[in-house]
Design a protein around this motif. Structure first.
Motif, PDB file in Angstrom:
ATOM      1  N   ILE A  27      -8.935   6.796  -2.475  1.00 52.19           N
ATOM      2  CA  ILE A  27      -8.212   7.070  -1.154  1.00 52.19           C
ATOM      3  C   ILE A  27      -7.942   8.527  -0.829  1.00 52.19           C
TER       4      ILE A  27
ATOM      5  N   LYS B 171      -7.282   4.993   9.543  1.00 52.36           N
ATOM      6  CA  LYS B 171      -7.356   4.633   8.250  1.00 52.36           C
ATOM      7  C   LYS B 171      -6.109   4.107   7.765  1.00 52.36           C
TER       8      LYS B 171
ATOM      9  N   PRO C 120      -9.710  -0.823   1.097  1.00 55.71           N
ATOM     10  CA  PRO C 120      -9.487   0.686   1.263  1.00 55.71           C
ATOM     11  C   PRO C 120     -10.568   1.338   0.284  1.00 55.71           C
TER      12      PRO C 120
ATOM     13  N   THR D 267       0.718  -1.326   0.003  1.00 54.58           N
ATOM     14  CA  THR D 267      -0.056  -0.108   0.104  1.00 54.58           C
ATOM     15  C   THR D 267       0.809   1.248  -0.073  1.00 54.58           C
TER      16      THR D 267
END
Length: 859
Positions: free
Chosen positions: A462, A442, A458, A331
């Protein structure tokens, strides 16, 4: 077996320094603790302090020894050592050899340990009663950090990763069975392409200085527990907290500048998990500074100050865990991979979180009980992953509970007045803290999925998932930054405040309306509500700048020495305005007007692969790009850094502006295949033009054309087809007025006038020819680059039948092109200038606070 060519002395020396660092920090922590438990300035206290300083000197020498030894190994290309082989190469320029340190996890911990040592000596030089307890905590943390470099295996568990291990001891390969294996290792793996940027030489050291400096407020808070002095620590800690905010914030924005110059998401911030992990402690530390100031001036919010300073460093260690555990590998663009130290990283994190609880507890029995609870949770973590979540969160909650129940910490039972400065500063601090909690929650989604074996995806967008929350934080904080300083401590007459705020409000309103009417906000993607929020945040950003500027001259009478906080707030307002204008008004100017693109849209959010927003530039052909005509001139490989640079010429259509961009590509030797693009930008006072390569013709294929001509005899005026359209021979021309043939005016030139019509309806001209020079005939082919066509005039044929023989070939090898993504960032320099102003203001505040401390000490 005796191996040939190995240099073993540097490795043995490095091992020695690692052990010396660990042992000296361990014994030093004990010595400083013994000094803390003794009566200040007693003979016993002086003895233990002197011994502790002596040990800290040994620790510093060891840390410097580790650095020098590893640099020697890297700079001398001793590839028998795994660290040098894994992170460096012979081709690296000298400046990037330092970047090899922080590409690996071990180097990052070395850097952190180095700055702790530097800060430790500054603390020692201050002397006084806080040296022993603060340095006790500093040494405890140094023990843990130095253990990350031990590389020892105890009961089957590896503690740390030693940077001085030999490659043959870490890898199982046939070449290591031969004594001369080094003859086969000609070079190292090199440095990650994304780190080959000057920002990555200076950004990590500054960032880790920020990490190290956040330890000082944490250490002061815990030192006050050790001393049972809950009042006098708040003044000496404030300059350190300000320094931590300045350095950590500078390091974060240096990372933003690196991303702006090296990454291709088209900006300086992408809410990347590693970015967030550094940002959140900064936000919490800012909250702590403001509650600290409130306590110094009103007596309120000391418990909050304790909590914020303690949690800020806990979050620094948590960010270390996130970055280095490998949990963010999928990520984040710049996280580390798992080195097998996850258990040790977790122990580091949980130790820092539970240490305040153990020290804060009164009496040996209570300390032991809390210690046993902590150890039990750590042991259970090995069997039940979910317990690690309870260990982390439970430790933070327990800290908050202990602080709230401690009656010895000074506090005022009466609530703050609604019209007091301390009340609204506390509200702003709370907003900063809650903002950080939302961001870290988050960011921690991958951790949550691993702990609870879930697969929560997610958000699809984003960036917007963060922006839609943080925009309201910006509005509230911008407003409070402007208004709070006009309030007094304890109580403020409302009419007086409204009168003082009238001029700043009217000036802000005028500037806001002027901006809206002349430039405006051009962001409409997320609906009217978000657009209104952007306008509100912009107004509050301008308000923060104007209100603080006027306060410097009205409230502080222009005394810049006392204006550090207001100057920092001006910088904050400029940062907010710069972020909003540059992000909201960011414009894609590489709109494809040619209809030619090798790109295919992968998904709706992949802007890099949107054919409509990427212009294909064929070498030497000027192409329309909004207000510019853009030409791909050439590409060259820089032998020094191995990057292929593309010269792109921009000329405005009114000829008033001309500049060149040099985006580059470098071999992506780690973490991916192919070439990695690096952008380039043209900087103006009002905006930046920012571009990077998104696709290019294969440099290994071009100029290797093996396709042969297919000859066709056709009548003039007839249509013939090719794979992407059709072409027509209009006529034969003798000595045509074409600049291509200027050099052949003394010869006879016969050319065929050909029109090419592609499937998308575009027309192209081609004039293949041959020239007669004496009795020698030479063909002069012509290329339609955008269609990958080459025409050659073979012979006129039967002129009575109006026939002509034309050779044609289609070949991708002849097409030298790149695809370019170009943005315009208006107002971006407001952001960078705001950061500079904010840092300057913070350092002015540091100097002022240090002078106050010296003045108080003399009284």
């Amino acid at each position: 077996m005796e191996f040939i060519g190995e240099h073993l002395i540097p490795g043995k020396l490095g091992h020695f320094f690692v052990l010396l660092s660990f042992i000296s920090s361990l014994i030093g922590a004990i010595a400083y603790y013994k000094s803390t438990r003794s009566v200040f300035e007693s003979e016993d206290s002086k003895y233990w302090t002197k011994l502790a300083r002596f040990l800290f000197a040994f620790q510093t020498i060891a840390i410097l020894g580790i650095f020098i030894t590893l640099y020697y190994i890297i700079s001398h290309h001793l590839f028998e050592y795994k660290y040098a082989w894994q992170h460096s190469s012979r081709a690296l320029p000298m400046e990037y050899l330092l970047s090899c340190f922080w590409e690996g996890q071990e180097g990052s911990f070395m850097l952190w340990s180095f700055w702790n040592a530097v800060i430790g000596w500054v603390l020692i030089s201050r002397k006084g009663k806080w040296e022993a307890p603060v340095m006790t905590i500093m040494n405890l943390v140094q023990i843990v950090i130095s253990s990350m470099l031990l590389g020892l295996v105890v009961f089957g568990h590896k503690f740390g990763s030693n940077p001085f291990v030999l490659l043959r001891n870490e890898m199982d390969a046939p070449i290591f069975s031969t004594p001369n294996y080094l003859d086969f290792i000609k070079d190292g793996n090199g440095l990650n392409a994304s780190l080959q940027n000057y920002w990555m030489v200076i950004h990590p050291p500054v960032l880790f200085l920020g990490f190290a400096s956040t330890l000082v407020p944490f250490a002061f808070a815990l030192a006050s527990f050790l001393r049972r002095d809950y009042h006098n620590w708040a003044a000496p800690v404030l300059p350190w907290a300000l320094f931590a905010v300045a350095t950590l914030g500078t390091g974060i924005m240096m990372g933003g500048a690196w991303a702006y110059e090296s990454l291709t998401f088209g900006g300086y911030w992408a809410w990347d998990p590693v970015e967030n992990a550094s940002l959140v402690p900064w936000l919490v530390l800012i909250a702590g500074i403001h509650t600290n100031i409130v306590y110094k001036n009103s007596g309120y919010s000391l418990k909050s100050t304790y909590f914020f300073y303690i949690i800020a460093f806990c979050l620094i260690v948590y960010s270390t865990f996130l970055t280095r555990s490998g949990v963010l590998g999928d990520t984040s663009v710049h996280s580390f991979t798992d080195l097998g130290m996850n258990v040790q990283l977790f122990l580091f994190l949980s130790f820092v979180i539970w240490l305040p609880n153990i020290i804060h507890a009164k009496g040996l029995t209570n300390k032991l009980i809390i210690g046993f609870i902590y150890l039990a949770l750590c042991i259970l973590t090995y069997k039940f992953a979910i317990v690690s979540f309870a260990t982390i969160v439970g430790g933070m909650v327990f800290t908050a509970v202990q602080l709230s129940r401690n009656k010895d910490i000074p506090h005022i039972a009466k609530e703050e007045n609604l019209y007091s400065r301390e009340f609204w500063i506390y509200i702003a601090s709370l907003v900063f803290f809650l903002s950080g909690i939302v961001i870290i929650a988050k960011t921690s989604l991958p951790v949550f999925n691993q702990l609870f074996n879930t697969s929560i995806a997610p958000p699809e967008d984003i960036e917007f998932s963060y922006n839609q929350i943080q925009i309201w934080v910006a509005i509230v904080v911008g407003f409070l930054t402007a208004v709070a300083q006009y309030l007094r401590y304890k109580d403020t007459p409302v009419k007086s405040v409204l009168k003082k705020l009238l001029i700043p409000t009217l000036v802000t309103l005028g500037l806001y309306l002027l901006f809206v009417l002349t430039i405006g906000i051009k962001y409409y993607k997320k609906g009217l509500g978000f657009e209104i929020a952007i306008h509100a945040a912009l107004f509050m950003g301008i308000y923060a700048v104007i209100a603080n500027l006027l306060y410097i001259f009205s409230g502080l009478k222009g005394n810049l020495k006392l204006s550090g906080a207001s100057i920092a707030h001006v910088g904050f307002g400029l940062v907010l305005v710069g972020i909003l204008i540059s992000s909201a008004n960011k414009e894609t100017i590489s709109i494809n007007t040619t209809g030619i693109s090798p790109l295919k849209m992968k998904d709706d959010n992949d802007a890099n692969n949107n054919p409509a927003e990427n212009t294909t530039l064929i070498k030497g052909i000027s192409t329309d790009m909004k207000k510019y005509m853009v030409t791909y001139v050439k590409d060259t490989v820089n032998p020094r850094d191995g990057k292929r640079y593309y010269e792109i010429d921009f000329v405005s259509k009114d000829s008033s502006e001309r500049f060149k961009l040099y985006p580059n590509l470098i071999e992506n030797n780690k973490g991916g295949e192919g070439l990695m693009p690096n952008p380039d930008a043209k900087h103006y006072l009002s905006h930046d033009v920012f571009g990077y390569v998104t696709f290019l013709s294969d440099p290994n294929v071009k100029d290797k054309d093996t396709t042969t001509f297919r000859n066709k005899t056709i009548k003039i005026g007839d249509t013939t087809f090719y794979s992407n359209g059709m072409w027509v021979v209009n006529s034969l021309e003798l000595n045509p007025p074409d600049s291509r043939f200027e050099a052949f005016r003394k010869d006879t030139v016969l050319a065929a006038d050909i029109t090419v019509i592609s499937k998308d309806g575009r027309f192209y001209k081609s004039r293949p020819a041959f020239k007669l020079e004496g009795n020698q005939i030479n063909m002069l082919p012509d290329t339609v680059m955008s269609q990958s066509l080459v025409f050659a005039l073979i012979k006129p044929g039967d002129l009575e039948k109006k026939e002509v023989e034309i050779g044609i070939k289609e070949s991708n090898a002849i097409l030298d092109f790149i695809t370019l993504k170009v943005y315009s960032f208006p107002g971006i320099n407001i952001l960078w200038f705001g950061i500079i102003v904010m840092v300057i203001g913070t350092f002015i505040a540091i100097v002022h606070r240090v002078k106050l401390l010296k003045r108080t000490a003399k009284q």
